[in-house]
Design a protein around this motif. Structure first.
Motif, PDB file in Angstrom:
ATOM      1  N   HIS A  15      -7.092  13.087  10.661  1.00 37.95           N
ATOM      2  CA  HIS A  15      -6.246  11.949  11.026  1.00 37.95           C
ATOM      3  C   HIS A  15      -4.997  12.503  11.699  1.00 37.95           C
ATOM      4  CE1 HIS A  15      -8.223   8.669   8.810  1.00 37.95           C
ATOM      5  NE2 HIS A  15      -8.588   9.624   7.968  1.00 37.95           N
ATOM      6  N   THR A  17      -1.110  11.326  13.159  1.00 35.62           N
ATOM      7  CA  THR A  17      -0.093  10.292  13.105  1.00 35.62           C
ATOM      8  C   THR A  17       1.164  10.796  13.805  1.00 35.62           C
ATOM      9  OG1 THR A  17       1.278   8.912  11.648  1.00 35.62           O
ATOM     10  CG2 THR A  17       0.661  11.075  10.806  1.00 35.62           C
ATOM     11  N   ASP A 137     -15.092  15.829   3.977  1.00 37.36           N
ATOM     12  CA  ASP A 137     -15.576  14.625   3.316  1.00 37.36           C
ATOM     13  C   ASP A 137     -16.366  14.998   2.056  1.00 37.36           C
ATOM     14  OD1 ASP A 137     -16.714  12.208   2.575  1.00 37.36           O
ATOM     15  OD2 ASP A 137     -17.779  11.912   4.465  1.00 37.36           O
ATOM     16  N   GLU A 165     -14.289   7.492  -0.314  1.00 36.04           N
ATOM     17  CA  GLU A 165     -13.572   6.248  -0.027  1.00 36.04           C
ATOM     18  C   GLU A 165     -12.145   6.309  -0.573  1.00 36.04           C
ATOM     19  OE1 GLU A 165     -16.049   3.206  -1.746  1.00 36.04           O
ATOM     20  OE2 GLU A 165     -17.679   3.621  -0.333  1.00 36.04           O
ATOM     21  N   GLU A 168     -10.027   8.655   1.571  1.00 33.05           N
ATOM     22  CA  GLU A 168      -9.690   7.998   2.831  1.00 33.05           C
ATOM     23  C   GLU A 168      -8.595   6.947   2.618  1.00 33.05           C
ATOM     24  OE1 GLU A 168      -9.715   6.950   6.890  1.00 33.05           O
ATOM     25  OE2 GLU A 168     -10.451   8.744   5.867  1.00 33.05           O
ATOM     26  N   GLU A 169      -8.682   6.186   1.540  1.00 34.00           N
ATOM     27  CA  GLU A 169      -7.640   5.192   1.230  1.00 34.00           C
ATOM     28  C   GLU A 169      -6.286   5.872   1.015  1.00 34.00           C
ATOM     29  OE1 GLU A 169      -9.009   2.941  -2.165  1.00 34.00           O
ATOM     30  OE2 GLU A 169     -10.735   2.163  -1.051  1.00 34.00           O
ATOM     31  N   VAL A 171      -5.229   8.724   2.351  1.00 35.66           N
ATOM     32  CA  VAL A 171      -4.710   9.162   3.649  1.00 35.66           C
ATOM     33  C   VAL A 171      -4.208   7.958   4.447  1.00 35.66           C
ATOM     34  CG1 VAL A 171      -5.301  10.249   5.854  1.00 35.66           C
ATOM     35  CG2 VAL A 171      -6.089  11.274   3.702  1.00 35.66           C
ATOM     36  N   GLN A 172      -4.962   6.880   4.451  1.00 34.61           N
ATOM     37  CA  GLN A 172      -4.515   5.676   5.170  1.00 34.61           C
ATOM     38  C   GLN A 172      -3.177   5.179   4.620  1.00 34.61           C
ATOM     39  OE1 GLN A 172      -5.704   4.253   7.920  1.00 34.61           O
ATOM     40  NE2 GLN A 172      -7.329   5.781   8.045  1.00 34.61           N
ATOM     41  N   THR A 173      -2.998   5.256   3.323  1.00 34.49           N
ATOM     42  CA  THR A 173      -1.741   4.824   2.698  1.00 34.49           C
ATOM     43  C   THR A 173      -0.572   5.690   3.152  1.00 34.49           C
ATOM     44  OG1 THR A 173      -2.869   3.912   0.755  1.00 34.49           O
ATOM     45  CG2 THR A 173      -0.544   4.515   0.473  1.00 34.49           C
ATOM     46  N   ILE A 175      -0.233   7.483   5.873  1.00 34.01           N
ATOM     47  CA  ILE A 175       0.076   7.485   7.311  1.00 34.01           C
ATOM     48  C   ILE A 175       0.361   6.086   7.858  1.00 34.01           C
ATOM     49  CG2 ILE A 175      -1.186   9.620   7.723  1.00 34.01           C
ATOM     50  CD1 ILE A 175      -3.423   7.956   9.022  1.00 34.01           C
ATOM     51  N   ARG A 176       0.291   5.096   7.004  1.00 35.74           N
ATOM     52  CA  ARG A 176       0.558   3.715   7.445  1.00 35.74           C
ATOM     53  C   ARG A 176       1.937   3.636   8.088  1.00 35.74           C
ATOM     54  NH1 ARG A 176      -0.567   0.952   2.879  1.00 35.74           N
ATOM     55  NH2 ARG A 176      -2.741   1.076   3.467  1.00 35.74           N
ATOM     56  N   GLN A 177       2.000   3.103   9.297  1.00 34.60           N
ATOM     57  CA  GLN A 177       3.248   3.051  10.062  1.00 34.60           C
ATOM     58  C   GLN A 177       4.217   1.986   9.595  1.00 34.60           C
ATOM     59  OE1 GLN A 177       4.260   5.086  12.472  1.00 34.60           O
ATOM     60  NE2 GLN A 177       2.403   6.273  12.743  1.00 34.60           N
TER      61      GLN A 177
END
Length: 180
Positions: A15, A17, A137, A165, A168-169, A171-173, A175-177
């Motif tokens: 990912h 960012t 992964d 999963e 991934e959640e 990492v998404q948390t 890097i959330r802009q």
């Protein structure tokens, strides 16, 4: 005496960012309770007397989240020292996890411990502002057949996919802009 070699293919997830590495690391540290992990986690794992004590202690350390901090290493520091430079991009490898999640896989195949707890690499972009987060992964590294031609236990595959999963959640948390 015998030796078995099983070839498998793993998936590497990257990912990128525009967030600076300091912000990404601060968010990661918060999400995995870095201040409460590490030595207190290892003490709990070493000293818990039963399943209830272990579960209650882990739930306290994860603070309602999926992962807790195990350890990290600043690769740029030792690389700069070794090469006598100062220009290596900031690069950290974090070990994070949750033994309550780990047991869902390890009960089926202890060799999964080669990739449990998972590791993620956080590095600043060398030639542009921003940060990269890289991990292998778990669904591609944990459920490996014991020998060529053998299938993977379905429950192990499912548990590894759940871990993927959750990772991934996480990492998404971080890097959330739109976070304040």
């Amino acid at each position: 005496m015998s030796k078995t070699v099983v070839q498998y293919t793993a998936r590497r997830v990257t990912h990128e960012t525009s967030l600076p590495i300091g912000e990404v690391l601060a968010r990661l540290d918060k999400e995995i309770n870095k201040p409460g992990g590490g030595p207190p986690l290892f003490r709990l794992l070493r000293e818990a007397k039963d399943r209830t004590e272990l579960e209650e202690g882990l739930n306290a350390l994860t603070q309602g989240r999926d992962f807790v901090y195990f350890a990290d290493s600043a690769y740029h520091r030792w690389l700069n020292t070794y090469f006598g430079t100062t220009g290596t991009p900031q690069t950290y490898v974090y070990v994070l996890g949750n033994p309550l999640i780990a047991q869902t896989m390890l009960q089926h195949d202890l060799s999964g411990a080669l990739h449990i707890p998972p590791r993620i690499l956080v590095t600043e972009e060398a030639d542009a502002p921003g940060t990269r987060i890289v991990y292998d992964d778990p669904a591609s590294t944990i459920p490996v057949p014991r020998s060529a031609g053998e299938s993977v236990y379905a429950e192990l595959q499912g548990a590894a996919e759940t871990l993927s999963e959750k990772l991934e959640e996480l990492v998404q948390t971080i890097i959330r802009q739109d976070q304040a």
